[in-house]
Scaffold this motif. Sequence first.
Motif, PDB file in Angstrom:
ATOM      1  N   LEU A  60       1.230  -1.169   0.013  1.00  0.00           N
ATOM      2  CA  LEU A  60       0.201   0.170   0.076  1.00  0.00           C
ATOM      3  C   LEU A  60       1.113   1.145   0.337  1.00  0.00           C
ATOM      4  CD1 LEU A  60      -2.523   1.721   0.690  1.00  0.00           C
ATOM      5  CD2 LEU A  60      -2.532   1.081   2.468  1.00  0.00           C
ATOM      6  N   VAL A  61       0.506   2.185  -0.784  1.00  0.00           N
ATOM      7  CA  VAL A  61       1.684   3.289  -1.279  1.00  0.00           C
ATOM      8  C   VAL A  61       0.563   4.315  -1.019  1.00  0.00           C
ATOM      9  CG1 VAL A  61       2.748   4.705  -2.707  1.00  0.00           C
ATOM     10  CG2 VAL A  61       2.981   1.892  -2.494  1.00  0.00           C
ATOM     11  N   SER A  62       0.971   4.918   0.378  1.00  0.00           N
ATOM     12  CA  SER A  62       0.177   6.355   0.119  1.00  0.00           C
ATOM     13  C   SER A  62       0.563   7.744  -0.069  1.00  0.00           C
ATOM     14  CB  SER A  62      -0.543   6.522   1.784  1.00  0.00           C
ATOM     15  OG  SER A  62      -1.577   5.296   2.141  1.00  0.00           O
ATOM     16  N   PHE A  63       0.364   8.414  -1.191  1.00  0.00           N
ATOM     17  CA  PHE A  63       1.089   9.823  -1.145  1.00  0.00           C
ATOM     18  C   PHE A  63      -0.051  11.018  -0.257  1.00  0.00           C
ATOM     19  CE2 PHE A  63       1.797   7.512  -4.814  1.00  0.00           C
ATOM     20  CZ  PHE A  63       3.669   8.477  -5.125  1.00  0.00           C
ATOM     21  N   PHE A 145      -2.408   3.967  -3.426  1.00  0.00           N
ATOM     22  CA  PHE A 145      -2.021   2.578  -4.794  1.00  0.00           C
ATOM     23  C   PHE A 145      -2.142   1.846  -3.761  1.00  0.00           C
ATOM     24  CE2 PHE A 145      -1.258   6.610  -6.344  1.00  0.00           C
ATOM     25  CZ  PHE A 145      -1.048   6.676  -7.965  1.00  0.00           C
ATOM     26  N   VAL A 146      -2.660   0.443  -4.233  1.00  0.00           N
ATOM     27  CA  VAL A 146      -2.500  -1.016  -3.641  1.00  0.00           C
ATOM     28  C   VAL A 146      -1.341  -1.723  -5.378  1.00  0.00           C
ATOM     29  CG1 VAL A 146      -3.268  -3.529  -3.127  1.00  0.00           C
ATOM     30  CG2 VAL A 146      -4.187  -1.122  -2.016  1.00  0.00           C
ATOM     31  N   ILE A 147      -0.671  -2.206  -4.255  1.00  0.00           N
ATOM     32  CA  ILE A 147       0.111  -3.068  -5.542  1.00  0.00           C
ATOM     33  C   ILE A 147       0.133  -4.357  -5.649  1.00  0.00           C
ATOM     34  CG2 ILE A 147       2.959  -3.245  -6.913  1.00  0.00           C
ATOM     35  CD1 ILE A 147       3.144  -0.520  -5.313  1.00  0.00           C
ATOM     36  N   ASN A 148       0.038  -5.068  -5.736  1.00  0.00           N
ATOM     37  CA  ASN A 148      -0.356  -6.833  -5.368  1.00  0.00           C
ATOM     38  C   ASN A 148       0.629  -7.768  -5.134  1.00  0.00           C
ATOM     39  OD1 ASN A 148       0.582  -7.851  -8.420  1.00  0.00           O
ATOM     40  ND2 ASN A 148      -2.115  -8.165  -9.122  1.00  0.00           N
ATOM     41  N   THR A 149       0.877  -9.390  -5.145  1.00  0.00           N
ATOM     42  CA  THR A 149       2.641  -9.703  -4.819  1.00  0.00           C
ATOM     43  C   THR A 149       3.235  -9.822  -6.471  1.00  0.00           C
ATOM     44  OG1 THR A 149       0.845 -11.696  -5.516  1.00  0.00           O
ATOM     45  CG2 THR A 149       1.982 -11.027  -3.443  1.00  0.00           C
ATOM     46  N   LYS A 150       2.164  -9.718  -7.758  1.00  0.00           N
ATOM     47  CA  LYS A 150       3.053  -9.440  -8.755  1.00  0.00           C
ATOM     48  C   LYS A 150       3.629  -8.285  -9.412  1.00  0.00           C
ATOM     49  CE  LYS A 150      -0.121 -12.861 -10.651  1.00  0.00           C
ATOM     50  NZ  LYS A 150      -1.059 -13.676 -11.334  1.00  0.00           N
ATOM     51  N   GLY A 151       3.531  -7.304  -8.763  1.00  0.00           N
ATOM     52  CA  GLY A 151       4.001  -5.324  -8.863  1.00  0.00           C
ATOM     53  C   GLY A 151       3.099  -4.764  -9.365  1.00  0.00           C
ATOM     54  N   GLN A 152       2.010  -5.133  -9.640  1.00  0.00           N
ATOM     55  CA  GLN A 152       0.926  -4.671 -10.465  1.00  0.00           C
ATOM     56  C   GLN A 152      -0.105  -3.637  -9.685  1.00  0.00           C
ATOM     57  OE1 GLN A 152      -1.000  -8.037 -11.959  1.00  0.00           O
ATOM     58  NE2 GLN A 152       0.258  -8.198 -13.605  1.00  0.00           N
ATOM     59  N   ILE A 153      -0.555  -2.458 -10.106  1.00  0.00           N
ATOM     60  CA  ILE A 153      -0.829  -1.763  -9.479  1.00  0.00           C
ATOM     61  C   ILE A 153      -2.319  -2.092  -9.274  1.00  0.00           C
ATOM     62  CG2 ILE A 153      -1.518   1.269  -9.060  1.00  0.00           C
ATOM     63  CD1 ILE A 153       1.455   1.574 -10.255  1.00  0.00           C
ATOM     64  N   VAL A 154      -2.937  -2.120  -8.632  1.00  0.00           N
ATOM     65  CA  VAL A 154      -4.279  -3.390  -8.823  1.00  0.00           C
ATOM     66  C   VAL A 154      -5.198  -1.864  -8.709  1.00  0.00           C
ATOM     67  CG1 VAL A 154      -3.746  -5.581  -9.193  1.00  0.00           C
ATOM     68  CG2 VAL A 154      -4.286  -4.120  -6.434  1.00  0.00           C
ATOM     69  N   TRP A 155      -5.459  -0.711  -7.778  1.00  0.00           N
ATOM     70  CA  TRP A 155      -6.488  -0.098  -7.997  1.00  0.00           C
ATOM     71  C   TRP A 155      -5.810   1.278  -7.089  1.00  0.00           C
ATOM     72  CZ3 TRP A 155      -7.674   1.718  -2.922  1.00  0.00           C
ATOM     73  CH2 TRP A 155      -7.617   0.347  -2.095  1.00  0.00           C
TER      74      TRP A 155
END
Length: 175
Positions: A60-63, A145-155
Motif C-alpha cells: 500500500l503506497v500512500s501519497f 495505490f495498492v500493488i499486488n504480489t506481482k508488482g502490478q498496481i491493482v487499484w
Amino acid sequence: MSITAIRRIISNSLRCMTLAVMLLQSAPASAKEPLIAQFQLQDNAGQRIDSTQFAGKTVLVSFFTSGCNLCARDFRLMREFYVGNAKRNFVQLGISLDQNRQDFDTYQQLVKLAVPADQRFPVYWRNAPGHKDNFGVIQSQPTHFVINTKGQIVWKREGSFQAEDWDNLWEALGN
C-alpha cells in the motif's frame, strides 16, 4: 444529393470503421494489463529501496502532505491495519508530497513523538534527490495505490480511504 455521393459517403464511413477496428485489434495486450509499479526511494539516512525489493508482497503506497487532515485520518486507520498485518506479506509506504524538506522533516519529528514505534511505517519524501516513480501526477491528497504480489498496481483511490477499500486491500492480501 446524388446516389453516387451517398455511396461515396457510405464507402468512406465503412473504411473509417474498418480502420478503427483494425487499430483496436492491433493494440498491444500490455495496454490492457495493470501497470507495473516502479519506484526508487531514499530514506533520511540515505538508504535506498526500490520496488523490486517488494516482490511477492502486497504494498500500500500512500501519497500525502504533512498538513492534510484527511491524510492524518487515513494514516491513523492505516497504522492499525499496518500493526495487524506487518508480519504478513504486507508493506505500507508513505510518500510525502511536501514542497520543501523542512515540512517533511518536521512531520517526521512529530511522528516520532506522537506515534508508537510499532505503528510507524516507512515514509519518504518525493522531492528527495534520486527519487523516481511511475505513479504519475498526484492531484489529490491523500492518494493511495495498492500493488499486488506481482508488482502490478491493482487499484488507486484519490482522496480518503473508503469502507470498500479495506475489503479490496484484504482481497489483495489473499483473505
